[in-house]
Design an enzyme around this catalytic site. Structure first.
Site, short mmCIF file in Angstrom:
data_model
loop_
_atom_site.label_atom_id
_atom_site.label_comp_id
_atom_site.label_asym_id
_atom_site.label_seq_id
_atom_site.Cartn_x
_atom_site.Cartn_y
_atom_site.Cartn_z
N TYR A 33 0.84 -1.21 0.00
CA TYR A 33 0.00 0.00 0.00
C TYR A 33 0.88 1.26 0.00
O TYR A 33 1.07 1.89 1.04
CB TYR A 33 -0.88 0.01 1.25
CG TYR A 33 -1.78 -1.20 1.43
CD1 TYR A 33 -2.77 -1.51 0.49
CD2 TYR A 33 -1.65 -2.02 2.55
CE1 TYR A 33 -3.60 -2.62 0.68
CE2 TYR A 33 -2.48 -3.13 2.74
CZ TYR A 33 -3.45 -3.41 1.80
OH TYR A 33 -4.27 -4.49 1.99
N ASP A 40 -7.61 4.97 6.30
CA ASP A 40 -6.35 4.61 6.96
C ASP A 40 -5.77 5.83 7.67
O ASP A 40 -5.38 5.76 8.85
CB ASP A 40 -5.31 4.11 5.95
CG ASP A 40 -5.69 2.77 5.33
OD1 ASP A 40 -6.67 2.75 4.58
OD2 ASP A 40 -5.00 1.77 5.62
N GLY A 169 -14.56 0.29 2.33
CA GLY A 169 -13.38 -0.06 3.12
C GLY A 169 -13.28 -1.56 3.36
O GLY A 169 -12.20 -2.09 3.54
N ASP A 171 -13.47 -4.23 1.44
CA ASP A 171 -13.51 -4.48 0.00
C ASP A 171 -14.30 -5.72 -0.44
O ASP A 171 -15.13 -5.64 -1.32
CB ASP A 171 -12.09 -4.61 -0.56
CG ASP A 171 -11.26 -3.37 -0.32
OD1 ASP A 171 -11.75 -2.43 0.32
OD2 ASP A 171 -10.10 -3.34 -0.78
N GLU A 413 -1.77 -6.76 9.64
CA GLU A 413 -2.99 -6.12 9.12
C GLU A 413 -4.25 -6.71 9.78
O GLU A 413 -5.18 -6.00 10.12
CB GLU A 413 -3.03 -6.33 7.60
CG GLU A 413 -4.03 -5.50 6.84
CD GLU A 413 -3.94 -5.71 5.33
OE1 GLU A 413 -3.08 -6.50 4.88
OE2 GLU A 413 -4.74 -5.09 4.60
C1 GLC Z 1 -7.42 -2.58 1.55
C2 GLC Z 1 -8.55 -2.48 2.57
C3 GLC Z 1 -8.97 -1.03 2.77
C4 GLC Z 1 -7.76 -0.18 3.12
C5 GLC Z 1 -6.63 -0.36 2.09
C6 GLC Z 1 -5.34 0.30 2.52
O1 GLC Z 1 -7.86 -2.21 0.30
O2 GLC Z 1 -9.63 -3.27 2.19
O3 GLC Z 1 -9.94 -0.92 3.77
O4 GLC Z 1 -8.11 1.16 3.19
O5 GLC Z 1 -6.37 -1.73 1.93
O6 GLC Z 1 -4.92 -0.19 3.76
#
Ligand code: GLC
Length: 441
Positions: A33, A40, A169, A171, A413
Protein backbone atom coordinates in the site's frame (compact mmCIF):
# COMPACT_ATOMS: atom_id res chain seq x y z
CA UNK A 1 -0.02 -6.53 31.09
CA UNK A 2 2.56 -4.72 33.24
CA UNK A 3 4.14 -1.31 32.56
CA UNK A 4 7.28 -2.75 30.89
CA UNK A 5 5.17 -4.66 28.38
CA UNK A 6 3.32 -1.49 27.50
CA UNK A 7 6.46 0.48 26.76
CA UNK A 8 7.89 -2.16 24.41
CA UNK A 9 4.66 -2.39 22.50
CA UNK A 10 4.38 1.38 22.30
CA UNK A 11 7.95 1.67 20.97
CA UNK A 12 7.36 -1.02 18.36
CA UNK A 13 4.14 0.65 17.15
CA UNK A 14 5.80 4.09 17.03
CA UNK A 15 8.58 2.52 14.92
CA UNK A 16 6.02 1.29 12.37
CA UNK A 17 4.53 4.79 12.06
CA UNK A 18 8.02 6.24 11.68
CA UNK A 19 9.02 3.81 8.92
CA UNK A 20 5.76 4.40 7.07
CA UNK A 21 6.09 8.19 7.29
CA UNK A 22 6.26 9.88 3.88
CA UNK A 23 6.66 13.45 5.10
CA UNK A 24 3.18 14.96 4.95
CA UNK A 25 1.35 11.63 5.09
CA UNK A 26 1.70 7.96 6.03
CA UNK A 27 1.45 4.83 3.89
CA UNK A 28 -0.66 1.95 5.27
CA UNK A 29 2.21 -0.55 4.72
CA UNK A 30 5.43 -0.91 2.75
CA UNK A 31 5.15 -2.42 -0.79
CA UNK A 32 1.50 -3.45 -0.72
CA UNK A 33 0.00 0.00 0.00
CA UNK A 34 2.33 2.79 -1.20
CA UNK A 35 -0.26 5.63 -1.40
CA UNK A 36 -2.42 7.61 1.04
CA UNK A 37 -5.84 6.13 1.88
CA UNK A 38 -8.69 8.11 3.44
CA UNK A 39 -9.84 5.96 6.32
CA UNK A 40 -6.35 4.61 6.96
CA UNK A 41 -5.12 8.17 7.54
CA UNK A 42 -8.00 8.86 9.92
CA UNK A 43 -7.12 5.80 12.01
CA UNK A 44 -3.41 6.66 11.77
CA UNK A 45 -4.16 10.08 13.24
CA UNK A 46 -5.61 8.40 16.36
CA UNK A 47 -2.08 7.26 17.21
CA UNK A 48 -0.07 10.11 15.72
CA UNK A 49 -1.84 12.65 17.91
CA UNK A 50 -0.14 11.13 20.97
CA UNK A 51 3.30 11.24 19.34
CA UNK A 52 3.43 14.38 17.20
CA UNK A 53 0.35 16.57 16.97
CA UNK A 54 1.70 18.60 14.02
CA UNK A 55 2.22 15.42 12.02
CA UNK A 56 -1.34 14.35 12.85
CA UNK A 57 -2.68 17.68 11.54
CA UNK A 58 -0.51 17.45 8.42
CA UNK A 59 -1.93 13.96 7.69
CA UNK A 60 -5.47 15.39 7.58
CA UNK A 61 -4.48 18.52 5.65
CA UNK A 62 -2.73 16.41 3.01
CA UNK A 63 -5.86 14.30 2.66
CA UNK A 64 -7.98 17.42 2.24
CA UNK A 65 -5.48 18.65 -0.36
CA UNK A 66 -6.91 15.95 -2.63
CA UNK A 67 -10.53 17.08 -2.18
CA UNK A 68 -12.44 17.49 -5.44
CA UNK A 69 -14.14 20.79 -6.28
CA UNK A 70 -17.55 19.09 -5.88
CA UNK A 71 -16.65 18.25 -2.26
CA UNK A 72 -15.70 14.58 -2.56
CA UNK A 73 -12.70 13.48 -0.54
CA UNK A 74 -11.14 10.67 -2.59
CA UNK A 75 -10.27 7.33 -1.06
CA UNK A 76 -6.71 7.42 -2.41
CA UNK A 77 -4.15 10.10 -3.09
CA UNK A 78 -1.38 8.69 -5.24
CA UNK A 79 2.30 8.93 -4.48
CA UNK A 80 4.35 10.68 -7.14
CA UNK A 81 7.21 8.95 -8.93
CA UNK A 82 7.51 6.86 -12.08
CA UNK A 83 7.15 3.57 -10.24
CA UNK A 84 3.55 4.52 -9.41
CA UNK A 85 2.47 5.61 -12.90
CA UNK A 86 0.49 2.42 -13.52
CA UNK A 87 -1.66 2.95 -10.39
CA UNK A 88 -2.41 6.56 -11.34
CA UNK A 89 -3.29 5.59 -14.91
CA UNK A 90 -5.67 2.93 -13.66
CA UNK A 91 -7.88 5.60 -12.08
CA UNK A 92 -7.35 8.59 -14.44
CA UNK A 93 -8.93 11.06 -12.06
CA UNK A 94 -8.16 13.82 -14.60
CA UNK A 95 -11.16 12.58 -16.64
CA UNK A 96 -13.44 14.32 -14.12
CA UNK A 97 -13.75 18.11 -14.31
CA UNK A 98 -13.93 18.14 -10.49
CA UNK A 99 -10.59 16.45 -9.80
CA UNK A 100 -7.74 18.67 -8.62
CA UNK A 101 -4.99 19.50 -11.14
CA UNK A 102 -1.98 19.25 -8.86
CA UNK A 103 -2.48 15.76 -7.47
CA UNK A 104 -3.67 12.37 -8.76
CA UNK A 105 -6.45 10.72 -6.81
CA UNK A 106 -8.93 7.85 -7.10
CA UNK A 107 -12.49 8.68 -8.16
CA UNK A 108 -14.32 7.23 -5.14
CA UNK A 109 -14.55 7.97 -1.44
CA UNK A 110 -14.15 5.77 1.68
CA UNK A 111 -15.92 5.70 5.09
CA UNK A 112 -16.19 9.32 6.27
CA UNK A 113 -14.09 9.21 9.43
CA UNK A 114 -12.65 12.70 8.91
CA UNK A 115 -14.76 14.40 11.57
CA UNK A 116 -13.72 11.71 14.09
CA UNK A 117 -10.03 12.27 13.28
CA UNK A 118 -10.42 16.05 13.50
CA UNK A 119 -12.14 15.84 16.92
CA UNK A 120 -9.54 13.39 18.29
CA UNK A 121 -6.79 15.84 17.30
CA UNK A 122 -8.85 18.61 18.90
CA UNK A 123 -8.96 16.67 22.17
CA UNK A 124 -5.17 17.01 22.45
CA UNK A 125 -5.19 20.82 21.94
CA UNK A 126 -5.96 23.68 24.32
CA UNK A 127 -9.15 25.65 23.71
CA UNK A 128 -7.61 28.39 21.55
CA UNK A 129 -5.63 25.98 19.42
CA UNK A 130 -8.64 23.74 19.06
CA UNK A 131 -10.83 26.57 17.80
CA UNK A 132 -8.21 27.53 15.26
CA UNK A 133 -7.80 23.88 14.11
CA UNK A 134 -11.56 23.42 13.79
CA UNK A 135 -11.94 26.73 11.95
CA UNK A 136 -9.27 25.67 9.47
CA UNK A 137 -10.86 22.35 8.48
CA UNK A 138 -14.58 22.99 8.99
CA UNK A 139 -15.36 24.39 5.48
CA UNK A 140 -13.82 21.33 3.78
CA UNK A 141 -15.69 18.95 6.09
CA UNK A 142 -18.99 20.70 5.43
CA UNK A 143 -18.46 20.48 1.66
CA UNK A 144 -17.64 16.78 2.02
CA UNK A 145 -20.79 15.98 4.00
CA UNK A 146 -22.85 18.07 1.56
CA UNK A 147 -21.42 16.02 -1.30
CA UNK A 148 -22.26 12.78 0.52
CA UNK A 149 -25.92 13.72 0.93
CA UNK A 150 -26.56 15.60 -2.33
CA UNK A 151 -24.70 13.28 -4.71
CA UNK A 152 -25.05 9.98 -2.93
CA UNK A 153 -28.50 10.19 -1.38
CA UNK A 154 -30.46 11.03 -4.53
CA UNK A 155 -33.84 10.04 -3.05
CA UNK A 156 -33.19 12.04 0.11
CA UNK A 157 -33.67 9.03 2.39
CA UNK A 158 -30.80 9.67 4.78
CA UNK A 159 -28.82 6.71 3.46
CA UNK A 160 -25.66 7.18 1.40
CA UNK A 161 -25.16 4.85 -1.54
CA UNK A 162 -21.79 3.32 -2.38
CA UNK A 163 -20.94 2.66 -6.00
CA UNK A 164 -17.96 0.36 -5.62
CA UNK A 165 -16.92 -2.14 -2.93
CA UNK A 166 -13.70 -0.17 -2.36
CA UNK A 167 -15.81 2.70 -1.00
CA UNK A 168 -16.94 0.70 2.01
CA UNK A 169 -13.38 -0.06 3.12
CA UNK A 170 -14.45 -3.70 3.59
CA UNK A 171 -13.51 -4.48 0.00
CA UNK A 172 -14.62 -8.09 -0.37
CA UNK A 173 -17.27 -8.26 2.31
CA UNK A 174 -19.96 -10.94 1.59
CA UNK A 175 -22.78 -8.56 0.52
CA UNK A 176 -20.64 -7.33 -2.34
CA UNK A 177 -19.56 -10.80 -3.40
CA UNK A 178 -23.17 -11.95 -3.39
CA UNK A 179 -24.19 -9.06 -5.69
CA UNK A 180 -21.28 -9.93 -7.91
CA UNK A 181 -22.42 -13.52 -8.18
CA UNK A 182 -25.98 -12.46 -9.03
CA UNK A 183 -24.80 -10.60 -12.10
CA UNK A 184 -23.19 -12.21 -15.09
CA UNK A 185 -19.48 -11.81 -15.06
CA UNK A 186 -18.40 -9.70 -18.01
CA UNK A 187 -17.37 -11.83 -20.95
CA UNK A 188 -13.67 -11.36 -20.56
CA UNK A 189 -13.75 -12.57 -16.96
CA UNK A 190 -15.50 -15.72 -18.13
CA UNK A 191 -12.86 -15.97 -20.81
CA UNK A 192 -10.08 -15.85 -18.23
CA UNK A 193 -11.89 -18.52 -16.26
CA UNK A 194 -12.33 -20.79 -19.23
CA UNK A 195 -8.91 -20.43 -20.76
CA UNK A 196 -7.22 -20.88 -17.39
CA UNK A 197 -5.39 -17.61 -17.88
CA UNK A 198 -5.47 -17.08 -14.13
CA UNK A 199 -1.70 -17.41 -13.60
CA UNK A 200 -1.10 -14.65 -16.18
CA UNK A 201 -3.64 -12.35 -14.56
CA UNK A 202 -2.07 -13.04 -11.17
CA UNK A 203 1.22 -11.67 -12.43
CA UNK A 204 -0.50 -8.26 -12.61
CA UNK A 205 -1.74 -8.35 -8.99
CA UNK A 206 0.44 -6.63 -6.45
CA UNK A 207 -1.35 -7.96 -3.38
CA UNK A 208 -0.56 -11.64 -3.88
CA UNK A 209 3.08 -10.83 -4.48
CA UNK A 210 3.30 -9.82 -0.84
CA UNK A 211 0.52 -11.76 0.91
CA UNK A 212 -0.44 -15.47 0.48
CA UNK A 213 -3.29 -15.71 -2.11
CA UNK A 214 -5.56 -17.55 0.37
CA UNK A 215 -5.68 -14.36 2.47
CA UNK A 216 -6.89 -12.16 -0.40
CA UNK A 217 -9.83 -12.11 -2.81
CA UNK A 218 -9.93 -14.60 -5.69
CA UNK A 219 -8.68 -13.60 -9.14
CA UNK A 220 -12.18 -13.64 -10.59
CA UNK A 221 -13.44 -11.35 -7.82
CA UNK A 222 -10.47 -9.03 -8.35
CA UNK A 223 -11.17 -8.89 -12.08
CA UNK A 224 -14.87 -8.17 -11.50
CA UNK A 225 -13.89 -5.28 -9.22
CA UNK A 226 -11.55 -4.02 -11.89
CA UNK A 227 -14.35 -4.22 -14.49
CA UNK A 228 -16.60 -2.23 -12.13
CA UNK A 229 -13.90 0.38 -11.76
CA UNK A 230 -13.53 0.66 -15.55
CA UNK A 231 -17.27 1.30 -15.84
CA UNK A 232 -17.04 4.16 -13.32
CA UNK A 233 -13.99 5.58 -15.06
CA UNK A 234 -15.82 5.49 -18.41
CA UNK A 235 -18.47 7.72 -16.78
CA UNK A 236 -15.78 10.05 -15.42
CA UNK A 237 -16.93 9.20 -11.86
CA UNK A 238 -20.17 11.17 -12.36
CA UNK A 239 -22.59 9.95 -9.65
CA UNK A 240 -25.77 10.79 -11.65
CA UNK A 241 -24.66 8.86 -14.70
CA UNK A 242 -23.41 5.99 -12.60
CA UNK A 243 -26.54 5.66 -10.47
CA UNK A 244 -28.86 5.78 -13.47
CA UNK A 245 -27.56 2.34 -14.48
CA UNK A 246 -25.38 0.58 -11.98
CA UNK A 247 -24.67 -3.02 -11.05
CA UNK A 248 -22.97 -2.10 -7.82
CA UNK A 249 -25.05 0.31 -5.78
CA UNK A 250 -25.36 -0.51 -2.11
CA UNK A 251 -26.42 1.37 1.01
CA UNK A 252 -23.72 -0.04 3.22
CA UNK A 253 -24.36 -0.42 6.95
CA UNK A 254 -20.72 0.20 7.96
CA UNK A 255 -20.38 3.32 5.81
CA UNK A 256 -23.73 4.73 6.95
CA UNK A 257 -23.07 4.04 10.65
CA UNK A 258 -19.78 5.91 10.36
CA UNK A 259 -21.52 8.74 8.51
CA UNK A 260 -24.12 9.11 11.28
CA UNK A 261 -21.40 9.37 13.92
CA UNK A 262 -19.47 11.83 11.73
CA UNK A 263 -22.58 13.99 11.26
CA UNK A 264 -22.92 14.38 15.03
CA UNK A 265 -19.22 15.16 15.41
CA UNK A 266 -19.42 17.71 12.61
CA UNK A 267 -22.24 19.46 14.46
CA UNK A 268 -20.06 19.63 17.58
CA UNK A 269 -17.12 21.04 15.57
CA UNK A 270 -19.35 23.77 14.10
CA UNK A 271 -20.78 24.57 17.53
CA UNK A 272 -17.31 24.95 19.04
CA UNK A 273 -16.51 27.71 16.53
CA UNK A 274 -20.01 29.28 16.60
CA UNK A 275 -20.85 28.43 13.00
CA UNK A 276 -24.25 27.34 11.68
CA UNK A 277 -24.43 24.33 9.36
CA UNK A 278 -26.63 24.73 6.24
CA UNK A 279 -30.32 23.86 6.92
CA UNK A 280 -30.46 21.30 4.09
CA UNK A 281 -27.49 19.47 5.60
CA UNK A 282 -29.09 19.42 9.06
CA UNK A 283 -32.23 17.95 7.46
CA UNK A 284 -30.16 15.16 5.94
CA UNK A 285 -28.51 14.52 9.29
CA UNK A 286 -31.90 14.17 10.95
CA UNK A 287 -33.07 11.70 8.30
CA UNK A 288 -29.80 9.77 8.57
CA UNK A 289 -30.29 9.21 12.33
CA UNK A 290 -33.57 7.38 11.75
CA UNK A 291 -32.64 5.75 8.45
CA UNK A 292 -30.41 3.08 9.98
CA UNK A 293 -33.68 1.46 11.12
CA UNK A 294 -34.50 0.82 7.47
CA UNK A 295 -31.55 -1.57 7.45
CA UNK A 296 -32.81 -3.57 10.48
CA UNK A 297 -34.28 -7.01 9.85
CA UNK A 298 -36.58 -7.88 12.74
CA UNK A 299 -36.82 -11.53 11.71
CA UNK A 300 -33.11 -12.28 12.15
CA UNK A 301 -32.44 -9.44 14.59
CA UNK A 302 -29.61 -8.00 12.51
CA UNK A 303 -28.64 -4.96 10.46
CA UNK A 304 -27.82 -5.55 6.81
CA UNK A 305 -26.74 -3.61 3.72
CA UNK A 306 -29.46 -2.70 1.21
CA UNK A 307 -29.41 -2.94 -2.55
CA UNK A 308 -30.04 0.61 -3.79
CA UNK A 309 -31.71 -0.53 -7.02
CA UNK A 310 -34.11 -3.18 -5.65
CA UNK A 311 -34.44 -1.65 -2.16
CA UNK A 312 -34.07 -5.16 -0.72
CA UNK A 313 -31.85 -6.02 2.23
CA UNK A 314 -28.86 -8.17 1.35
CA UNK A 315 -29.16 -10.77 4.09
CA UNK A 316 -25.48 -11.59 4.50
CA UNK A 317 -24.33 -11.13 8.05
CA UNK A 318 -21.07 -9.24 8.62
CA UNK A 319 -19.49 -7.10 11.32
CA UNK A 320 -21.66 -4.33 9.83
CA UNK A 321 -24.55 -5.63 11.92
CA UNK A 322 -22.68 -4.39 15.05
CA UNK A 323 -21.61 -1.03 13.63
CA UNK A 324 -24.74 0.94 14.66
CA UNK A 325 -23.22 0.69 18.16
CA UNK A 326 -20.60 3.11 16.85
CA UNK A 327 -23.24 5.32 15.17
CA UNK A 328 -24.63 5.85 18.66
CA UNK A 329 -28.20 6.71 17.66
CA UNK A 330 -29.91 3.34 18.15
CA UNK A 331 -32.00 2.67 21.26
CA UNK A 332 -30.52 1.08 24.39
CA UNK A 333 -32.66 -2.03 23.83
CA UNK A 334 -31.37 -2.43 20.30
CA UNK A 335 -27.80 -1.94 21.53
CA UNK A 336 -28.41 -4.73 24.08
CA UNK A 337 -29.51 -7.06 21.25
CA UNK A 338 -26.27 -6.30 19.41
CA UNK A 339 -24.21 -6.96 22.54
CA UNK A 340 -25.87 -10.40 22.82
CA UNK A 341 -24.88 -11.09 19.23
CA UNK A 342 -21.34 -9.94 19.97
CA UNK A 343 -21.12 -12.55 22.76
CA UNK A 344 -22.83 -15.39 20.90
CA UNK A 345 -20.25 -18.17 20.51
CA UNK A 346 -21.92 -19.43 17.32
CA UNK A 347 -21.49 -16.13 15.52
CA UNK A 348 -19.35 -13.20 16.77
CA UNK A 349 -18.27 -14.39 20.23
CA UNK A 350 -15.03 -16.08 19.18
CA UNK A 351 -11.79 -16.44 21.13
CA UNK A 352 -10.22 -13.36 19.51
CA UNK A 353 -12.93 -10.77 18.89
CA UNK A 354 -14.37 -9.37 16.69
CA UNK A 355 -14.59 -11.48 13.50
CA UNK A 356 -15.51 -9.44 10.40
CA UNK A 357 -17.88 -12.23 9.36
CA UNK A 358 -19.65 -14.46 11.94
CA UNK A 359 -18.56 -18.06 12.27
CA UNK A 360 -21.95 -19.38 11.18
CA UNK A 361 -21.80 -17.61 7.79
CA UNK A 362 -20.97 -19.73 4.74
CA UNK A 363 -18.38 -17.07 3.87
CA UNK A 364 -16.45 -17.38 7.13
CA UNK A 365 -12.71 -17.85 6.61
CA UNK A 366 -10.44 -16.93 9.54
CA UNK A 367 -7.60 -15.55 7.41
CA UNK A 368 -9.29 -14.18 4.28
CA UNK A 369 -9.50 -10.43 4.43
CA UNK A 370 -12.85 -8.96 5.45
CA UNK A 371 -14.39 -12.46 5.47
CA UNK A 372 -13.59 -13.47 9.04
CA UNK A 373 -10.37 -12.04 10.52
CA UNK A 374 -10.38 -9.53 13.36
CA UNK A 375 -9.07 -6.06 12.42
CA UNK A 376 -8.08 -3.37 14.91
CA UNK A 377 -9.93 -0.58 13.13
CA UNK A 378 -13.35 -2.23 13.32
CA UNK A 379 -12.51 -3.23 16.90
CA UNK A 380 -11.66 0.38 17.72
CA UNK A 381 -15.08 1.57 16.51
CA UNK A 382 -16.94 -1.19 18.36
CA UNK A 383 -14.99 -0.47 21.57
CA UNK A 384 -15.80 3.24 21.24
CA UNK A 385 -19.50 2.52 20.69
CA UNK A 386 -19.72 -0.02 23.54
CA UNK A 387 -18.23 2.50 25.96
CA UNK A 388 -20.73 5.18 24.97
CA UNK A 389 -23.58 2.68 25.60
CA UNK A 390 -22.11 1.83 29.02
CA UNK A 391 -20.65 -1.63 28.20
CA UNK A 392 -17.26 -0.90 29.76
CA UNK A 393 -16.33 -4.54 30.50
CA UNK A 394 -17.22 -5.78 27.01
CA UNK A 395 -15.19 -2.93 25.52
CA UNK A 396 -12.19 -3.76 27.71
CA UNK A 397 -12.27 -7.44 26.69
CA UNK A 398 -11.93 -6.52 23.02
CA UNK A 399 -9.29 -3.86 23.68
CA UNK A 400 -7.07 -6.07 25.83
CA UNK A 401 -7.33 -9.10 23.55
CA UNK A 402 -6.38 -6.97 20.53
CA UNK A 403 -3.38 -5.53 22.38
CA UNK A 404 -2.30 -9.07 23.36
CA UNK A 405 -2.48 -10.22 19.73
CA UNK A 406 -0.30 -7.35 18.52
CA UNK A 407 2.13 -7.85 21.41
CA UNK A 408 2.48 -11.52 20.52
CA UNK A 409 2.69 -11.19 16.72
CA UNK A 410 3.49 -7.49 16.05
CA UNK A 411 1.59 -4.98 13.89
CA UNK A 412 -0.08 -7.20 11.28
CA UNK A 413 -2.99 -6.12 9.12
CA UNK A 414 -5.43 -8.65 10.60
CA UNK A 415 -5.62 -11.74 12.86
CA UNK A 416 -7.48 -15.06 12.91
CA UNK A 417 -10.35 -14.85 15.40
CA UNK A 418 -9.92 -18.58 16.07
CA UNK A 419 -6.23 -18.89 17.01
CA UNK A 420 -4.95 -15.32 16.68
CA UNK A 421 -2.60 -16.16 13.78
CA UNK A 422 -1.41 -12.96 12.07
CA UNK A 423 -2.22 -12.40 8.38
CA UNK A 424 -2.05 -9.80 5.61
CA UNK A 425 0.63 -7.10 5.53
CA UNK A 426 3.26 -6.74 8.25
CA UNK A 427 4.10 -3.30 9.70
CA UNK A 428 0.55 -2.09 9.17
CA UNK A 429 0.03 1.54 10.14
CA UNK A 430 -3.51 1.58 11.54
CA UNK A 431 -2.78 -1.45 13.73
CA UNK A 432 0.19 0.47 15.18
CA UNK A 433 -1.78 3.71 15.56
CA UNK A 434 -4.69 2.07 17.37
CA UNK A 435 -2.31 0.30 19.76
CA UNK A 436 -0.79 3.70 20.60
CA UNK A 437 -4.22 5.26 21.06
CA UNK A 438 -5.39 2.47 23.37
CA UNK A 439 -2.19 2.65 25.42
CA UNK A 440 -2.53 6.41 25.89
CA UNK A 441 -6.20 6.98 26.61
C1 GLC B 1 -7.42 -2.58 1.55
C2 GLC B 1 -8.55 -2.48 2.57
C3 GLC B 1 -8.97 -1.03 2.77
C4 GLC B 1 -7.76 -0.18 3.12
C5 GLC B 1 -6.63 -0.36 2.09
C6 GLC B 1 -5.34 0.30 2.52
O1 GLC B 1 -7.86 -2.21 0.30
O2 GLC B 1 -9.63 -3.27 2.19
O3 GLC B 1 -9.94 -0.92 3.77
O4 GLC B 1 -8.11 1.16 3.19
O5 GLC B 1 -6.37 -1.73 1.93
O6 GLC B 1 -4.92 -0.19 3.76
Amino acid sequence: MDEADYSELQAEAAGVLERNNRGQWTIPAENLYPHQWLWDSCFIVLGLRHLDIERAKAEILHLLGGQWSNGMVPHMIFASGDQHRRDRELWRSYLSPYAPDHVYTSGLTQPPLLAEAVVRIGAKLDKTERRSWYGRVLPALVRYHQWLYTERDPHNEGLIVNIHPYETGLDNSPPWISILREHNFPLWIRFINKTRLEPVVNLLRRDIRYVPPGQRMSTIEAMAYFAALRRLRAKAYDSDKILSRSLFAVEDIVFNSIAVRANHLLKSIAKAVNKELPESLLDSFKKADGALDELWDAHSGQYYCRNFVTHKLIRESTIGTLMPLYAGTISKDRAAELVNLLKDGLSFGLKHPVPTVPKNSSYFNPVKYWQGPAWLNTNWMIVDGLKRYGYKQEAETIRSDSLELVKRHSCYEYFSPIDGAPAGAAGFSWTAAIVIDWLNT
